[in-house]
Write a protein that holds these residues in place. Structure first.
Motif: not given
Length: 592
Positions: A396, A423-424, A427
């Motif tokens: 990240e 996860r990305l 974010a």
């Protein structure tokens, strides 16, 4: 002496004596007009079976233009494709144009295109195909490739040469598609083979032709039986392990060029990989083979810039890594090397994500002895409970520092791919997934979406095969493959002809793990990242490491726990590879 009796064979039911009607004396020969032929002409004239003078003049003019066109020694396709190339951003290299000229005008369309990796053999073949189409010398074309390259060939031909080929899906496509791309593995099997062998092809193109090196295989016999006027074979490694392989390939293109195998062996083979009379052999090969090399100034590639990113695990993560490693070592020593593949996978996955590790361990538990189930179940529970992933944290931060640049993230595991995307996207980044389960059409669609809209593509190993991404110049290796061939295939999706920018390669390396050792071997010893290693598959085959590279590394990790001892063994392994590389280049390629 020639005999002229036009039309005598048409609609004749009465056998007439071929009495001589008139002799015609020409500068180099004597001709005879037979009576029956003359009578046929008279009958046709009386029945007005002839075209008008205008039609005759038009046909004569067409013949003259055809003859003139064939005498032109320049490539018509270059001028024809000028606008197309301008729109697609294609700039043909001089060696590609010269190769097309040689194949068409000197080799009569029978050639092995043996350029080193990355010099554009596909473009050369497409240019030759387009030239033959423009000259009217080719209509029926068959292109045989590995299955994972079908869409890459389609994309290259359509985008760069304005050719719209078909991709084989049914057994009827062989007859109805004039230009067809198909898998060699499909084509050689029934019912497809019977259809193909009954069709006279104007041009046959075979990619990855080194797979035809063995004359006793079904693939070789099938290709040899295909009716073809012109034939192009593409391979960066016409020899992999034996000069006989070269003899077999030349036999498909031009039988008899190297004589019988007995005479070829006595004249040119010193041992399996070392030729004798190399200059004489080089002369014979130059008549059917073109090999361009990078060190001859053919192409100036952009730079590969490597960024190793060391990731420190938390104490909890490191404890789990050590427990998985000890579990792998214990299982490996107990079972030996008979079932080492799952252990290799588990050891590599623990450096990727604990989620992927847990899924593999769960599958392994079906074959674990009852007395070991408790240990495996406790390990599985702890793997599933871990919420922290230091690698994704580092990823990240890396993505955030690259701004709006397009990025391809490679991982070997589907579970890791899904976790990375989760996860990305959490974010705030837009991502796309690329993996081997996608159909060919969906892969092409996702590639176009990535080029025009999304910023990040997360791809598995199999997902990246067959398509190129020169519009992107940032690669992230979330986990490192242990085999250099697979690593080169990743980088080669981006760093290839058409790439106008330096390529940045980011390697996420977990500290104090087996991944550090792999990075040391591939980067510092073999120098895999900063340069293209030519003939890589030939080197691995020469060292008998084609499918066992990972197994050889795993033997080292199972046999030694001390870091210094592991590094010493990897040094020896790397030296072995470097010596094999030098041996391959010096013993074989010197006469190309």
């Amino acid at each position: 002496m020639s005999q002229f009796f036009p039309g005598f064979a048409q609609n004749q039911t009465k056998i007439e004596s071929p009495d001589l009607f008139r002799e015609v004396f020409l500068p180099d020969c004597r001709g005879e007009v037979l009576a029956r032929g003359f009578r046929q002409i008279v009958r046709d004239l009386r029945l007005k079976r002839f075209d008008t003078w205008d039609w005759y003049a038009l046909a004569k003019r067409a013949d003259e233009l055809t003859i003139t066109q064939q005498e032109i020694k320049e490539l018509l396709a270059v001028e024809y494709l000028k606008e197309r190339w301008k729109q697609a951003g294609v700039v043909p290299y001089p060696h590609q144009l010269e190769t097309a000229r040689r194949v068409i005008f000197d080799m009569q369309g029978q050639a092995i295109l043996a350029d080193e990796v990355g010099l554009g053999k596909t473009i050369e073949a497409g240019l030759i195909l387009k030239e033959y189409l423009l000259r009217g010398l080719v209509k029926k074309v068959l292109i045989l490739t590995p299955a994972n390259l079908l869409w890459q060939w389609y994309h290259e031909l359509y985008e760069k040469f304005d050719i719209s080929p078909g991709i084989q899906r049914t057994e009827w496509d062989w007859s109805y598609s004039d230009i067809l791309i198909a898998s060699l593995d499909t084509a050689k099997r029934e019912p497809h083979a019977s259809h193909i062998l009954g069709i006279p092809y104007d041009l046959l193109i075979i990619d990855e032709a080194h797979k035809l090196k063995n004359s006793s295989t079904l693939s070789y016999r099938f290709v040899n039986a295909v009716q073809k006027k012109y034939c192009l074979m593409l391979t960066a490694t016409p020899i992999q392990n034996d000069l006989k392989e070269l003899y077999n390939l030349i036999g498909l293109i031009k039988p008899g060029q190297l004589g019988s195998y007995r005479s070829f062996k006595s004249r040119f083979i010193q041992d399996k990989r070392t030729p004798k009379n190399p200059q004489e052999l080089k002369e014979l090969l130059s008549q059917v083979m073109v090999r361009n090399r990078r060190d001859e100034g053919t192409v100036q590639f952009t730079q590969r810039i490597v960024h190793p990113i060391i990731v420190s695990l938390t104490s909890k993560e490191h404890e789990l890594y050590n427990r998985v490693t000890q579990f792998v070592r214990a299982r490996g020593r107990r079972s030996g090397l008979q079932n080492i593949l799952p252990l290799i996978t588990l050891q590599r996955e623990v450096c990727s994500t604990f989620l992927a590790t847990a899924l593999t361990l769960e599958k392994m538990m079906a074959n674990i002895d009852p007395d070991q189930l408790t240990e495996a179940a406790e390990l599985l529970k702890d793997l599933a409970d871990v919420k922290q992933n230091s690698k994704c944290d580092a990823l990240e931060r890396l993505v955030g520092g690259l701004g709006d640049s397009k990025i391809i993230i490679f991982t070997e595991y589907k579970a890791s791919q899904e976790y990375i995307r989760y996860r990305l996207e959490r974010a705030g980044y837009s991502t796309l997934a690329f993996d081997g389960t996608l159909s060919r059409g969906k892969k092409l669609w996702i590639r176009n979406l990535f080029q025009k809209q999304a910023q990040i593509l997360v791809s598995t190993e199999s997902g990246g095969e067959g398509l190129n991404f020169q519009f992107c110049n940032h690669i992230v290796n979330f986990d490192l493959p242990w085999n250099p061939m697979r690593l080169e295939q990743r980088i080669g999706r981006v760093h290839r002809l058409g790439q106008s920018r330096d390529v940045h390669i980011y390697n996420l390396i977990t500290k104090d793990t087996v991944e550090e050792h792999i990075m040391y071997l591939l980067h510092q010893k073999i120098n895999m990242f900063e340069s293209i290693i030519g003939e890589l598959d030939a080197i691995l085959l020469h060292l008998n490491l084609g499918k066992s590279f990972e197994s050889e590394l795993m033997k080292i990790f199972l046999a030694h726990e001390e870091q210094e001892k592991i590094r010493e063994k990897l040094d020896q392994f790397g030296e072995h590879f470097i010596k094999g590389q030098a041996k391959v280049k010096s013993s074989v390629w010197e006469f190309f």
